[in-house]
Write a protein that holds these residues in place. Structure first.
Motif, PDB file in Angstrom:
ATOM      1  N   UNK A  28       0.826  -1.208   0.000  1.00 53.27           N
ATOM      2  CA  UNK A  28       0.000   0.000   0.000  1.00 53.27           C
ATOM      3  C   UNK A  28       0.861   1.259   0.000  1.00 53.27           C
ATOM      4  N   UNK A  29       1.950   1.236   0.756  1.00 47.98           N
ATOM      5  CA  UNK A  29       2.840   2.399   0.790  1.00 47.98           C
ATOM      6  C   UNK A  29       3.506   2.618  -0.568  1.00 47.98           C
ATOM      7  N   UNK A  30       3.883   1.538  -1.217  1.00 47.38           N
ATOM      8  CA  UNK A  30       4.490   1.680  -2.552  1.00 47.38           C
ATOM      9  C   UNK A  30       3.483   2.278  -3.536  1.00 47.38           C
ATOM     10  N   UNK A  31       2.238   1.820  -3.450  1.00 44.83           N
ATOM     11  CA  UNK A  31       1.193   2.367  -4.320  1.00 44.83           C
ATOM     12  C   UNK A  31       0.912   3.822  -3.980  1.00 44.83           C
ATOM     13  N   UNK A  32       0.967   4.158  -2.694  1.00 44.54           N
ATOM     14  CA  UNK A  32       0.723   5.534  -2.265  1.00 44.54           C
ATOM     15  C   UNK A  32       1.774   6.476  -2.848  1.00 44.54           C
ATOM     16  N   UNK A  33       3.024   6.084  -2.770  1.00 44.20           N
ATOM     17  CA  UNK A  33       4.093   6.946  -3.269  1.00 44.20           C
ATOM     18  C   UNK A  33       4.139   7.016  -4.790  1.00 44.20           C
ATOM     19  N   UNK A  34       3.635   5.970  -5.444  1.00 43.74           N
ATOM     20  CA  UNK A  34       3.611   6.014  -6.908  1.00 43.74           C
ATOM     21  C   UNK A  34       2.330   6.648  -7.440  1.00 43.74           C
ATOM     22  N   UNK A  35       1.390   6.942  -6.552  1.00 40.25           N
ATOM     23  CA  UNK A  35       0.165   7.612  -6.947  1.00 40.25           C
ATOM     24  C   UNK A  35      -0.944   6.680  -7.386  1.00 40.25           C
ATOM     25  N   UNK A  36      -0.794   5.379  -7.183  1.00 44.68           N
ATOM     26  CA  UNK A  36      -1.804   4.415  -7.609  1.00 44.68           C
ATOM     27  C   UNK A  36      -2.878   4.154  -6.550  1.00 44.68           C
ATOM     28  N   UNK A  37      -2.589   4.471  -5.291  1.00 41.69           N
ATOM     29  CA  UNK A  37      -3.519   4.186  -4.204  1.00 41.69           C
ATOM     30  C   UNK A  37      -4.596   5.261  -4.153  1.00 41.69           C
ATOM     31  N   UNK A  38      -5.848   4.845  -4.246  1.00 41.67           N
ATOM     32  CA  UNK A  38      -6.953   5.798  -4.246  1.00 41.67           C
ATOM     33  C   UNK A  38      -7.299   6.268  -2.836  1.00 41.67           C
ATOM     34  N   UNK A  39      -7.267   5.342  -1.877  1.00 41.93           N
ATOM     35  CA  UNK A  39      -7.643   5.667  -0.511  1.00 41.93           C
ATOM     36  C   UNK A  39      -6.380   5.742   0.344  1.00 41.93           C
ATOM     37  N   UNK A  40      -5.871   6.923   0.550  1.00 42.42           N
ATOM     38  CA  UNK A  40      -4.607   7.085   1.264  1.00 42.42           C
ATOM     39  C   UNK A  40      -4.725   6.775   2.757  1.00 42.42           C
ATOM     40  N   UNK A  41      -5.906   6.783   3.304  1.00 41.60           N
ATOM     41  CA  UNK A  41      -6.076   6.484   4.728  1.00 41.60           C
ATOM     42  C   UNK A  41      -6.006   4.987   5.014  1.00 41.60           C
ATOM     43  N   UNK A  42      -5.977   4.162   3.970  1.00 39.97           N
ATOM     44  CA  UNK A  42      -5.874   2.721   4.152  1.00 39.97           C
ATOM     45  C   UNK A  42      -4.601   2.346   4.899  1.00 39.97           C
ATOM     46  N   UNK A  43      -3.509   3.016   4.597  1.00 42.04           N
ATOM     47  CA  UNK A  43      -2.237   2.745   5.261  1.00 42.04           C
ATOM     48  C   UNK A  43      -2.369   3.021   6.758  1.00 42.04           C
TER      49      UNK A  43
END
Length: 66
Positions: A28-43
């Motif tokens: 999830x963190x990798x997706x967050x930093x690459x901009x692929x994660x839609x829901x940032x509060x998931x982490x």
């Protein structure tokens, strides 16, 4: 997961869930930093679940040591 649900699981199940959650947080963190994660509060919620798991595991191991 709620703490009550986690307390019903065995120690082995808790440790397996901890490993899965660590991997999930990493991805999830990798997706967050690459901009692929839609829901940032998931982490954030996953990290809190991991803390709950670790607390319950510590309680169990302390109780078994006595």
């Amino acid at each position: 997961m709620k703490a009550q649900e986690l307390r019903e699981l065995s120690l082995e199940d808790l440790q397996a869930r901890e490993k899965e959650l660590r991997e999930e947080i990493f991805h999830s963190r990798m997706k967050l930093f690459s901009g692929e994660l839609e829901n940032s509060s998931k982490v954030r919620y996953d990290r809190r679940d991991l803390a709950r798991l670790k607390t319950i595991i510590a309680e169990r191991t302390k109780a078994e040591a006595k």
